[in-house]
Design a protein around this motif. Structure first.
Motif, short mmCIF file in Angstrom:
data_model
loop_
_atom_site.label_atom_id
_atom_site.label_comp_id
_atom_site.label_asym_id
_atom_site.label_seq_id
_atom_site.Cartn_x
_atom_site.Cartn_y
_atom_site.Cartn_z
N MET A 146 0.91 -1.23 -0.02
CA MET A 146 0.16 -0.05 0.04
C MET A 146 0.88 1.42 0.00
N LEU A 147 1.95 1.32 0.80
CA LEU A 147 2.85 2.66 0.75
C LEU A 147 3.44 2.71 -0.56
N SER A 148 4.06 1.55 -1.21
CA SER A 148 4.49 1.52 -2.36
C SER A 148 3.49 2.28 -3.47
N GLU A 206 10.60 10.26 2.99
CA GLU A 206 11.30 9.42 4.08
C GLU A 206 11.06 7.86 3.57
N TRP A 207 10.24 7.73 2.27
CA TRP A 207 9.86 6.50 1.82
C TRP A 207 11.28 5.41 1.26
N ALA A 209 14.26 5.16 2.01
CA ALA A 209 15.06 4.52 2.99
C ALA A 209 14.06 3.29 3.84
N ILE A 210 12.81 3.68 3.98
CA ILE A 210 12.08 2.68 4.75
C ILE A 210 11.68 1.67 3.87
N LYS A 211 11.64 1.82 2.51
CA LYS A 211 11.20 0.82 1.48
C LYS A 211 12.51 -0.19 1.56
N VAL A 212 13.66 0.24 1.47
CA VAL A 212 14.72 -0.70 1.78
C VAL A 212 14.60 -1.40 2.87
N ARG A 213 14.59 -0.98 3.98
CA ARG A 213 14.72 -1.60 5.21
C ARG A 213 13.45 -2.58 5.18
N GLN A 214 12.20 -2.22 4.66
CA GLN A 214 11.17 -3.29 4.66
C GLN A 214 11.42 -4.47 3.65
N GLU A 215 11.94 -3.95 2.64
CA GLU A 215 12.49 -5.23 1.68
C GLU A 215 13.62 -6.13 2.26
N ALA A 216 14.17 -5.48 3.11
CA ALA A 216 15.34 -6.41 3.81
C ALA A 216 14.58 -7.24 4.99
N MET A 217 13.43 -6.81 5.43
CA MET A 217 12.61 -7.47 6.56
C MET A 217 11.71 -8.67 6.10
N LEU A 218 11.07 -8.22 4.70
CA LEU A 218 10.37 -9.11 4.08
C LEU A 218 11.08 -10.21 3.07
N TYR A 219 12.01 -9.71 2.33
CA TYR A 219 12.83 -10.72 1.35
C TYR A 219 14.14 -11.08 1.55
N GLY A 220 14.96 -10.36 2.57
CA GLY A 220 16.28 -10.66 2.84
C GLY A 220 17.20 -9.86 1.97
N ARG A 221 16.76 -8.80 1.32
CA ARG A 221 17.73 -8.20 0.52
C ARG A 221 17.95 -6.75 0.88
N CYS A 222 18.97 -6.03 0.73
CA CYS A 222 19.05 -4.73 1.05
C CYS A 222 19.96 -4.06 -0.02
#
Length: 222
Positions: A146-148, A206-207, A209-222
């Motif tokens: 939704m944020l994306s 802000e999105w 940087a937050i997007k990168v962190r969320q993707e790391a949490m969800l999919y293990g990529r950064c």
């Protein structure tokens, strides 16, 4: 004055967000319809749940889902279906059904709501998940999708509000990456009780940087 490109967005976005399906790895968000209602009712009325080889025992639906929402629990399917109809018909919201990708079954509801395109502001709200997918990636990925979508459309501010007593929602907002802005006291009367509302927000700049962190949490990529 704001740049013309930003001001143009204010006139181009509709009051009722356009219907869209958002695809993730764990969940799919699709426009809510009456066809989703039977499965959603089974996932939210306190009876035991079976889903793709997993099970969840009988539970208190007020405690795990409805306590801090404006409605529910529902005494019967007819009243639940009226709730679904009200969400679908909301003039300034897009109600989305959360579909578990493995089972292809509805497991929750989320909303893009309180839409104010003239101010490029929108809210993620009216969110609930079946107990069988709570504490999984369903919540985070739903928010990520939704944020994306919101920031791609050109919104500058996305809000998250909840009853100040709702510790689970407040923790979820912070984990997702929202910033706490404070408590609005005596904001509402909900289910006969005074509600103080906790406000959270995320801003356009802000999105990334937050997007990168969320993707790391969800999919293990950064």
């Amino acid at each position: 004055m704001l740049p013309e490109a930003i001001l143009a967005r204010c006139n181009n976005l509709p009051i009722k967000p356009a219907a869209v399906t958002l695809l993730g790895h764990f969940v799919r968000l699709e426009p809510l319809s009456r066809s989703h209602a039977p499965a959603l009712y089974r996932h939210s009325n306190g009876l035991p749940i079976e889903l793709a080889g997993r099970s969840f025992p009988a539970y208190d639906p007020d405690e795990l889902i409805w306590r801090y929402l404006f409605v529910g629990p529902f005494a019967d399917f007819a009243s639940f279906e009226r709730y679904i109809d009200e969400l679908i018909g909301g003039a300034d919201r897009l109600a989305l059904c959360v579909i578990d990708q493995i089972s292809n079954q509805p497991v929750g509801v989320v909303n893009l709501m309180s839409n104010a395109p003239a101010h490029l502001r929108i809210e993620l709200g009216g969110i609930w998940f079946s107990p069988i997918v709570q504490r999984t990636q369903a919540n985070l990925e739903s928010a990520y999708l939704m944020l994306s979508h919101c920031f791609q459309l050109g919104y500058r501010r996305v809000e998250w509000k909840c009853d100040s007593r709702n510790e689970r929602s407040r923790r979820a907002a912070l984990r997702i990456g929202f910033t706490f802005e404070g408590i609005q006291e005596h904001h509402m009367i909900v289910k006969g009780q005074s509600r103080d509302t906790a406000w959270f927000r995320m801003l356009e700049h802000e999105w990334p940087a937050i997007k990168v962190r969320q993707e790391a949490m969800l999919y293990g990529r950064c």
